[in-house]
Design a protein around this motif. Sequence first.
Motif, PDB file in Angstrom:
ATOM      1  N   VAL A 196     -33.890 -47.774  21.260  1.00 59.52           N
ATOM      2  CA  VAL A 196     -34.501 -49.040  21.660  1.00 59.52           C
ATOM      3  C   VAL A 196     -35.999 -48.940  21.432  1.00 59.52           C
ATOM      4  O   VAL A 196     -36.672 -48.045  21.963  1.00 59.52           O
ATOM      5  CB  VAL A 196     -34.207 -49.356  23.143  1.00 59.52           C
ATOM      6  CG1 VAL A 196     -34.929 -50.613  23.578  1.00 59.52           C
ATOM      7  CG2 VAL A 196     -32.708 -49.490  23.362  1.00 59.52           C
ATOM      8  N   GLN A 255     -41.871 -52.988  22.023  1.00 61.83           N
ATOM      9  CA  GLN A 255     -42.834 -53.714  21.198  1.00 61.83           C
ATOM     10  C   GLN A 255     -43.896 -54.387  22.057  1.00 61.83           C
ATOM     11  O   GLN A 255     -43.617 -54.875  23.152  1.00 61.83           O
ATOM     12  CB  GLN A 255     -42.122 -54.765  20.354  1.00 61.83           C
ATOM     13  CG  GLN A 255     -41.117 -54.164  19.392  1.00 61.83           C
ATOM     14  CD  GLN A 255     -40.397 -55.229  18.588  1.00 61.83           C
ATOM     15  OE1 GLN A 255     -40.048 -56.276  19.099  1.00 61.83           O
ATOM     16  NE2 GLN A 255     -40.179 -54.939  17.315  1.00 61.83           N
ATOM     17  N   THR A 294     -46.713 -57.351  22.919  1.00 61.11           N
ATOM     18  CA  THR A 294     -46.722 -58.806  22.834  1.00 61.11           C
ATOM     19  C   THR A 294     -48.156 -59.306  22.952  1.00 61.11           C
ATOM     20  O   THR A 294     -49.045 -58.596  23.437  1.00 61.11           O
ATOM     21  CB  THR A 294     -45.894 -59.456  23.963  1.00 61.11           C
ATOM     22  OG1 THR A 294     -46.545 -59.187  25.216  1.00 61.11           O
ATOM     23  CG2 THR A 294     -44.458 -58.947  23.988  1.00 61.11           C
ATOM     24  N   ASP A 345     -33.363 -50.758  17.586  1.00 64.88           N
ATOM     25  CA  ASP A 345     -33.861 -50.273  16.297  1.00 64.88           C
ATOM     26  C   ASP A 345     -32.792 -50.519  15.235  1.00 64.88           C
ATOM     27  O   ASP A 345     -31.667 -50.030  15.349  1.00 64.88           O
ATOM     28  CB  ASP A 345     -34.178 -48.787  16.411  1.00 64.88           C
ATOM     29  CG  ASP A 345     -34.824 -48.213  15.175  1.00 64.88           C
ATOM     30  OD1 ASP A 345     -34.850 -48.887  14.119  1.00 64.88           O
ATOM     31  OD2 ASP A 345     -35.310 -47.068  15.263  1.00 64.88           O
ATOM     32  N   ASP A 346     -33.134 -51.287  14.211  1.00 67.47           N
ATOM     33  CA  ASP A 346     -32.169 -51.603  13.154  1.00 67.47           C
ATOM     34  C   ASP A 346     -31.734 -50.369  12.365  1.00 67.47           C
ATOM     35  O   ASP A 346     -30.634 -50.332  11.823  1.00 67.47           O
ATOM     36  CB  ASP A 346     -32.754 -52.643  12.185  1.00 67.47           C
ATOM     37  CG  ASP A 346     -32.926 -54.000  12.849  1.00 67.47           C
ATOM     38  OD1 ASP A 346     -32.161 -54.304  13.790  1.00 67.47           O
ATOM     39  OD2 ASP A 346     -33.829 -54.751  12.428  1.00 67.47           O
ATOM     40  N   ARG A 364     -41.683 -56.029  24.991  1.00 70.70           N
ATOM     41  CA  ARG A 364     -40.283 -56.424  24.779  1.00 70.70           C
ATOM     42  C   ARG A 364     -39.542 -55.262  24.147  1.00 70.70           C
ATOM     43  O   ARG A 364     -40.142 -54.428  23.467  1.00 70.70           O
ATOM     44  CB  ARG A 364     -40.185 -57.703  23.957  1.00 70.70           C
ATOM     45  CG  ARG A 364     -40.398 -57.528  22.489  1.00 70.70           C
ATOM     46  CD  ARG A 364     -40.120 -58.836  21.723  1.00 70.70           C
ATOM     47  NE  ARG A 364     -41.101 -58.938  20.668  1.00 70.70           N
ATOM     48  CZ  ARG A 364     -42.115 -59.769  20.652  1.00 70.70           C
ATOM     49  NH1 ARG A 364     -42.288 -60.626  21.611  1.00 70.70           N
ATOM     50  NH2 ARG A 364     -42.973 -59.763  19.662  1.00 70.70           N
ATOM     51  N   ARG A 365     -38.251 -55.243  24.408  1.00 67.51           N
ATOM     52  CA  ARG A 365     -37.397 -54.205  23.832  1.00 67.51           C
ATOM     53  C   ARG A 365     -36.563 -54.818  22.728  1.00 67.51           C
ATOM     54  O   ARG A 365     -36.140 -55.960  22.812  1.00 67.51           O
ATOM     55  CB  ARG A 365     -36.473 -53.627  24.899  1.00 67.51           C
ATOM     56  CG  ARG A 365     -37.191 -52.705  25.834  1.00 67.51           C
ATOM     57  CD  ARG A 365     -36.270 -52.193  26.894  1.00 67.51           C
ATOM     58  NE  ARG A 365     -36.187 -53.204  27.929  1.00 67.51           N
ATOM     59  CZ  ARG A 365     -35.723 -52.999  29.142  1.00 67.51           C
ATOM     60  NH1 ARG A 365     -35.255 -51.831  29.467  1.00 67.51           N
ATOM     61  NH2 ARG A 365     -35.692 -53.960  30.025  1.00 67.51           N
ATOM     62  N   LYS A 366     -36.347 -54.004  21.686  1.00 66.87           N
ATOM     63  CA  LYS A 366     -35.556 -54.444  20.541  1.00 66.87           C
ATOM     64  C   LYS A 366     -34.758 -53.248  20.052  1.00 66.87           C
ATOM     65  O   LYS A 366     -35.285 -52.146  19.943  1.00 66.87           O
ATOM     66  CB  LYS A 366     -36.483 -54.947  19.439  1.00 66.87           C
ATOM     67  CG  LYS A 366     -35.779 -55.390  18.177  1.00 66.87           C
ATOM     68  CD  LYS A 366     -36.803 -55.836  17.140  1.00 66.87           C
ATOM     69  CE  LYS A 366     -36.155 -56.336  15.888  1.00 66.87           C
ATOM     70  NZ  LYS A 366     -35.727 -55.287  14.987  1.00 66.87           N
TER      71      LYS A 366
END
Length: 122
Positions: free
Chosen positions: A87, A90, A92, A80-81, A76-78
């Motif tokens: 991006v 991650q 799973t 970066d805060d 999955r892509r998230k």
Amino acid sequence: MQAAEQHRALNLWRLATVASVRRDGPDLTARQMAILLTAYMTPPPHTVRGLAEAMGISKPAVTRALDRLGDLGFLRRKVDDTDRRSVLVQRTVKGSVFLSEFAELVRGAERMLDGVESGDPA
């Protein structure tokens, strides 16, 4: 690498790949599998840019592969805060299970080759 070693390596890959396409799971392209393996077998964090650089392919190629791997639930892509332009990719649980099962296919292919080479095609 000697010709016999090359033949064994390619035959191992062939047997594992044939076993993979026979099962009920998804068929991954070589690029998708390479990205999945890189994300799971090298230390995180992973980014689209980092995967592209590590593999020597374009960011759009990584993005297309990640689209499919994301649809399958393997990665999955998230965003970066800490850097909203980046991006993160991650892992799973589903992707981990898929690779564990694929590893068993490779081990089974290796056992098959070992049996053939020893004269015991079990």
